[in-house]
Design a protein around this motif. Structure first.
Motif, PDB file in Angstrom:
ATOM      1  N   MET A  13       0.844  -1.187   0.000  1.00 19.14           N
ATOM      2  CA  MET A  13       0.000   0.000   0.000  1.00 19.14           C
ATOM      3  C   MET A  13       0.883   1.242   0.000  1.00 19.14           C
ATOM      4  O   MET A  13       2.077   1.173   0.127  1.00 19.14           O
ATOM      5  CB  MET A  13      -0.903  -0.032   1.236  1.00 19.14           C
ATOM      6  N   ALA A  14       0.322   2.409  -0.092  1.00 21.71           N
ATOM      7  CA  ALA A  14       1.180   3.537  -0.319  1.00 21.71           C
ATOM      8  C   ALA A  14       0.723   4.831   0.290  1.00 21.71           C
ATOM      9  O   ALA A  14      -0.264   4.932   0.926  1.00 21.71           O
ATOM     10  CB  ALA A  14       1.316   3.700  -1.803  1.00 21.71           C
ATOM     11  N   SER A  15       1.442   5.911   0.042  1.00 18.22           N
ATOM     12  CA  SER A  15       1.122   7.229   0.527  1.00 18.22           C
ATOM     13  C   SER A  15       1.392   8.317  -0.476  1.00 18.22           C
ATOM     14  O   SER A  15       2.215   8.153  -1.332  1.00 18.22           O
ATOM     15  CB  SER A  15       1.919   7.642   1.718  1.00 18.22           C
ATOM     16  N   HIS A  16       0.756   9.492  -0.302  1.00 19.52           N
ATOM     17  CA  HIS A  16       0.907  10.596  -1.239  1.00 19.52           C
ATOM     18  C   HIS A  16       1.651  11.742  -0.560  1.00 19.52           C
ATOM     19  O   HIS A  16       1.328  12.086   0.529  1.00 19.52           O
ATOM     20  CB  HIS A  16      -0.479  11.024  -1.645  1.00 19.52           C
ATOM     21  N   GLU A  66       2.264  12.106   2.325  1.00 18.24           N
ATOM     22  CA  GLU A  66       1.926  11.838   0.925  1.00 18.24           C
ATOM     23  C   GLU A  66       3.203  11.740   0.110  1.00 18.24           C
ATOM     24  O   GLU A  66       4.117  12.548   0.285  1.00 18.24           O
ATOM     25  CB  GLU A  66       1.039  12.953   0.369  1.00 18.24           C
ATOM     26  N   ASN A 124       0.759   7.144  -9.133  1.00 19.60           N
ATOM     27  CA  ASN A 124       1.032   6.241  -8.008  1.00 19.60           C
ATOM     28  C   ASN A 124       1.231   7.002  -6.699  1.00 19.60           C
ATOM     29  O   ASN A 124       2.275   6.937  -6.064  1.00 19.60           O
ATOM     30  CB  ASN A 124       2.271   5.403  -8.316  1.00 19.60           C
ATOM     31  N   GLU A 150      -3.342   3.217   5.030  1.00 23.71           N
ATOM     32  CA  GLU A 150      -2.675   3.779   3.873  1.00 23.71           C
ATOM     33  C   GLU A 150      -3.569   3.657   2.645  1.00 23.71           C
ATOM     34  O   GLU A 150      -4.195   2.626   2.413  1.00 23.71           O
ATOM     35  CB  GLU A 150      -1.359   3.047   3.632  1.00 23.71           C
ATOM     36  N   HIS A 210       0.651   7.852  -2.785  1.00 25.89           N
ATOM     37  CA  HIS A 210       0.436   7.131  -1.530  1.00 25.89           C
ATOM     38  C   HIS A 210       0.121   8.135  -0.415  1.00 25.89           C
ATOM     39  O   HIS A 210       0.754   9.186  -0.333  1.00 25.89           O
ATOM     40  CB  HIS A 210       1.675   6.338  -1.149  1.00 25.89           C
ATOM     41  N   THR A 269      -3.838   4.365  -1.649  1.00 26.99           N
ATOM     42  CA  THR A 269      -3.046   4.534  -2.855  1.00 26.99           C
ATOM     43  C   THR A 269      -3.931   4.923  -4.029  1.00 26.99           C
ATOM     44  O   THR A 269      -5.002   4.341  -4.224  1.00 26.99           O
ATOM     45  CB  THR A 269      -2.305   3.225  -3.211  1.00 26.99           C
TER      46      THR A 269
END
Length: 614
Positions: free
Chosen positions: A1-4, A606, A594, A569, A596, A571
């Protein structure tokens, strides 16, 4: 998972240095001998006293924050935590989440664990874990996936009456011993994978599910198992801020302590596998060790005193040989009612590249400092491995006729890592140190230099591989600190930054809460990205500079507010096409992809990538 992540300022004045094998310079004098084994209560203190010139930061409830002046008066204040739940809630992401899931399986005998988070009214999988033994068992039966993995496709109404929603609403645990007769919507999936019993418990801002199955890889429960509570806030502090590579939980059995749960980060496992050629880790070897509960070692001392013990010299440990074998240089022991949590850092854990550059700039952004330095330990010495000066402070120095900054001048200094000056004290004790008035601090040999450059207050904090120093000046470009809380407005999670830039991120920014809105509190854009944008556009605008004026309501449905509320998180693979993304047009203009959004202690981090086609 991710972040922005986004950035608010342009062209940072970064300098990243490779420490020399031999340096000539002036050693910083010492006045305080910092012990190798330090016991402190993290709930009581987050600072270190250095004579009369440093302030011990107390975090007692209701402590008043000091007033600000100069530019800090206009700086957004962090008035509330970003996650809109109880103050004690810990956002679970990254290594913290994976450690919590694995260690629950270790202590309960479960074969899998799932963390469910509420994202805008839907309970979705925020993370899952399956034990190695269960994976092997599934593989032998011809399964390519697991119950946990297939559960990722489900989303449940948070106001529903299923077991997950029920536990989420009532905050009461639930034990399902007969899955067939339950109202579990995944009954058929559970039958497919031979699940036995399932537990659902309230867990931080969401729900933790963990269960057993047929076969010999898991336990069989008659009732909900009683598991030790592992402090997730301390796990996060270790992994996110201090660069921990592993964690263990020790419990008392008879007259000794033994490990009942452990976790090693994926990055550390891969590094060890590549260097050693086997699957052994410091954790796996430590499982064969029993620690006398009546001894005077750090683990027993933490348990007896109820205070955290930090080991900066691992030769004093019973497992000194193991620590040397696996390159462990620093270990923390945190006592709990159920046992002792241990986490540690490898000797090669350092800040480099964009992670270092972002850490320096974003620390200045959040604190109002004019400069930041990264002191790295190198062959018994502490040397400057990176520095940053804000554009505003650089302009003020130029107006004064200065040809260089205090940060640049500090590169001439080489400090003794074993000394007792302020920087060495922080690296030895692992505690932050605040000097409100540098001119009164006799223990700082750079005091005269600081006076020449108008440096007023300095804060030094431990970071992977050394210490981060940053400070204010007597002119109007910086903040006015009166206590350590002024200097530590927010902590940027280093592990998430590292993950971001390792995955190809070109920017990062921290959103923090101001009243009923989230605003940008700090940002960073990689130098290559800045140069490419300047060449392509002919101006100094970046995605982060254009995001800086944006304000996001805390009750909105976009990714920043949603990540903060859920603690999960989020994405966005194509942010320009997202209807709930307030900056979709900016994402399109700067070819951002992309993105996150990672909830953290002081807001939402982010980060994302930027193309070069526009």
């Amino acid at each position: 998972m991710a972040s922005h992540v986004a950035f608010a300022q342009s062209a940072p004045a970064f300098r990243l240095h490779t420490p020399p094998s031999a340096l000539s310079g002036r050693a910083e004098a010492a006045q305080l001998a910092a012990p190798n084994c330090v016991g402190t209560s993290e709930s009581q203190a987050q600072g270190y006293v250095l004579g009369a010139c440093a302030t011990l930061a107390m975090v007692a409830g209701g402590a008043q924050r000091a007033r600000r002046s100069k530019v800090q008066q206009q700086r957004p204040r962090l008035v509330a935590r970003a996650v809109a739940v109880a103050e004690r809630t810990v956002p679970l992401t990254g290594c913290t989440l994976q450690a919590a899931l694995k260690m629950r399986c270790d202590t309960s005998g479960a074969g899998y664990a799932i963390y469910w988070a509420n994202v805008n009214g839907k309970l979705v999988v925020a993370g899952d874990y399956v034990t190695d033994a269960r994976k092997e068992e599934l593989k032998s039966k011809g399964f390519e996936k697991s119950f946990a993995e297939e559960s990722e496709a489900f989303a449940f109404d948070a106001s529903g009456d299923g077991p997950i929603a029920t536990v989420y609403k009532t905050r009461e645990p639930l034990f399902v011993s007969d899955i067939v007769s339950s109202n579990l919507q995944r009954r058929e999936l559970a039958a497919k994978y031979g699940l036995g019993q399932i537990c659902f418990i309230p867990f931080e801002a969401g729900v933790l599910e963990f269960g057993t199955s047929d076969g010999s890889s898991t336990a069989t429960w008659e009732n909900m198992p009683v598991c030790p509570l592992i402090p997730k806030a301390e796990l996060r502090r270790g992994f996110e801020n201090l660069g921990a590579a592993y964690a263990m939980f020790w419990v008392k059995e008879g007259e000794s302590f033994k490990i009942v749960a452990d976790y090693v980060s994926d990055t550390r496992e891969k590094t060890l596998k590549a260097s050693r050629g086997d699957d052994e880790t410091f954790c796996s070897k430590s499982r064969g060790v029993a620690i006398d509960d009546n001894g005077d070692g750090p683990l027993a001392t933490a348990a007896k005193t109820g205070k955290e013990v930090k080991i900066m010299d691992t030769s004093v440990m019973k497992r000194a040989a193991l620590a040397k074998e696996f390159g462990i240089s620093e270990v923390h022991f945190i006592p709990t009612e159920a046992g002792v949590l241990e986490f540690g850092m490898p000797e090669n854990a350092i800040l480099t590249g964009p992670t270092l550059a972002a850490s320096l700039k974003m620390r200045c952004d959040t604190s109002g400092a004019g400069y930041a330095l990264y002191w790295q330990e190198w062959d018994g010495k502490l040397v400057v491995a990176g520095d940053y000066v804000t554009p505003a402070h650089a302009a003020a120095l130029e107006a004064q006729g200065k040809v260089m900054s205090f940060a640049e001048a500090s590169k001439d200094f080489m400090l003794e890592a074993s000394g007792s000056g302020p920087v060495a004290t922080v690296t030895q004790t692992g505690e932050p140190l605040f000097i409100q008035d540098v001119s009164t601090c006799e223990g700082m040999r750079r005091g005269g230099l600081a006076s020449d450059y108008g440096i007023k207050s300095v804060c030094i904090v431990p970071v992977p591989g050394g210490a981060l120093e940053y400070g204010t000046s007597d002119e109007q470009s910086t903040a006015d600190w009166t206590c350590i809380e002024d200097a530590r407005q927010a902590v940027i999670p280093k592990a998430e930054l590292q993950k971001a830039f390792d995955s190809g991120a070109t920017y990062a920014m921290l959103w923090w809460r101001q009243g009923d809105e989230f605003v940008v509190g700090a940002s960073y854009v990689s130098l290559n990205r800045e140069r490419a944008l300047r060449a392509a556009r002919g101006d100094n605008k970046t995605y982060t500079s254009e995001s800086a004026p944006v304000k996001i309501p805390v009750d909105s449905m976009g990714p920043v507010a949603s990540a903060a509320r859920s603690g999960k998180e989020i994405t966005l693979e194509n942010p320009a096409a997202e209807s709930n993304f307030k900056r979709a047009s900016l994402a399109k203009e700067f070819d951002i992809g992309n993105c996150h959004f990672v909830p953290c202690r002081d807001g939402v981090l982010e980060y994302g990538t930027g193309g070069f086609s526009r």
